[in-house]
Scaffold this active site. Structure first.
Site, PDB file in Angstrom:
ATOM      1  CD  GLU A  39      -2.980  -0.812  -0.086  1.00 28.56           C
ATOM      2  OE1 GLU A  39      -3.007   0.295  -0.656  1.00 28.56           O
ATOM      3  OE2 GLU A  39      -3.640  -1.790  -0.480  1.00 28.56           O
ATOM      4  CE1 TYR A 122      -6.537   3.145   0.083  1.00 28.85           C
ATOM      5  CE2 TYR A 122      -4.167   3.157   0.440  1.00 28.85           C
ATOM      6  CZ  TYR A 122      -5.282   2.644  -0.191  1.00 28.85           C
ATOM      7  OH  TYR A 122      -5.149   1.607  -1.060  1.00 28.85           O
ATOM      8  CG  ASP A 140      -7.502   4.472  -3.251  1.00 24.52           C
ATOM      9  OD1 ASP A 140      -8.731   4.399  -3.456  1.00 24.52           O
ATOM     10  OD2 ASP A 140      -6.680   3.711  -3.789  1.00 24.52           O
TER      11      ASP A 140
END
Ligand code: SF4
Length: 347
Positions: A39, A122, A140
């Site tokens: 991520e 996020y 996102d």
């Protein structure tokens, strides 16, 4: 206006994801270190570019303890090409925190995850839902786009209240026991059928019947974006000072853009050849003759660098500079893309 999403959209979305998800290395398991690393790498970077870096990074640093103990230059070299190097430094800070506070085991409580360096709402949502099956949204740009289309909502997506409302609306419909799959399915939809820069492929979309933007014929025009400040342009001359087969490099200042990274010596503005030879002489490099010039640009979030590279053969390895061999540049030293592009474009 508060956002509302139907819980009925989750079964078809999950079925579609189960049948059509792209095979990506970080989806092989739900190990928090793997999800976290992917991520962070995927922020600002394309999937294809991330795959190679991700696999190489894990081959060298297979777990959180190894990341925490890694020497910084080695870490930055592993990150080379991904840009935004503060992400790598924050990863390591967080790894050290996890080792110090949690015995090297990734924390499971959302508040503890969110408190780690470099982990925003996020990433914390992605880890909490994918790794620990918690109903936490990971909002996102992809998810914002999908939701603004699903709800036919023209609020600019930079608006923090919109992002918060989307997260709240999603968390209302997170399916128990399938939180991780739901997060990933939303991301996947936003990265594929409902992607940026192209018309949405609504005919193939599993949630088309819930989509108000599609029904209203407005989906292609969504999301609405606020006005971005124009990028500032800066000109620099990059000196490629060569002596034997070595190239001069130096360190950037410890603060600011590309803090502490290696760079090629450079000066503001575009110099003439004479001025460049004088600048090389000032660095003590005894310039002998210019070899070639190259023009390149590099784009950061807020700045565009317009770079004029001037390659100069030098008679001495000036002691104020570091003279890097080709092997060191290839294997040890992390040189940001803004500078490395000159090496790769060497005639
Ligand atoms: Fe996106 Fe079209 Fe699906 Fe709506 S129907 S979510 S616009 S792909």
């Amino acid at each position: 206006m508060p956002i509302s999403l139907s819980p009925d959209l989750t079964p078809p979305l999950l079925s579609w994801y189960a049948a059509s998800a792209r095979v990506l290395p970080w989806r092989r398991d739900r190990e928090p270190y793997h999800v976290w690393l992917s991520e962070i790498m995927l922020q600002q970077t394309r999937v294809q570019a991330v795959i190679e870096h991700y696999l190489r990074f894990l081959a060298v640093l297979p777990d959180i303890a190894a990341l925490a103990a890694c020497e910084e230059d080695k870490l930055l070299k592993l990150w080379e090409g991904l840009g935004y190097y503060s992400r790598a430094r924050n990863l390591q800070k967080a790894a050290k925190t996890i080792c110090a506070l949690y015995g090297g085991v990734f924390p499971t409580a959302y508040a503890d995850i969110r408190a780690l360096p470099g982990i925003g709402a996020y990433t914390a949502g992605a880890i909490a839902s994918i790794c620990f099956e918690q109903p936490r949204a990971a909002v996102d740009g992809n998810v914002l786009r999908v939701c603004s289309r699903l709800c036919n909502d023209a609020t600019p997506i930079e608006n923090p209240a919109f992002r918060r409302d989307v997260a709240l609306a999603l968390e209302e419909i997170y399916p128990a026991g399938q939180c991780g799959a739901f997060t990933q399915a939303l991301m996947e939809l936003g990265a594929t059928l409902c992607g940026p820069n192209t018309a949405p492929r609504c005919a193939q979309c599993p949630v088309a019947s819930f989509c108000q933007g599609r029904a209203a014929g407005t989906a292609s025009g969504l999301p609405v974006r606020g006005k971005k400040a124009p990028r500032r342009e800066e000109q620099h001359t990059v000196l490629l000072l060569r002596c034997d087969d070595c190239l001069a490099v130096c360190r950037r200042p410890a603060q600011g853009l590309l803090a502490g990274m290696w760079e090629l010596p450079n000066v503001p503005g575009h110099l003439t050849m004479e001025q460049a030879l004088a600048a090389a002489a000032q660095l003590g490099a005894q310039p002998l003759d210019p070899l070639y010039t190259l023009r390149r640009t590099h784009i950061f979030t807020h700045i565009t660098w317009d770079l004029l590279g001037i390659s100069i053969r030098c008679g001495t390895k000036a002691p104020g500079l570091t003279w890097a061999s080709p092997a060191a540049l290839a294997g040890e030293m992390a040189l940001p893309t803004a500078f490395r592009q000159f090496l790769e474009a060497t005639p």
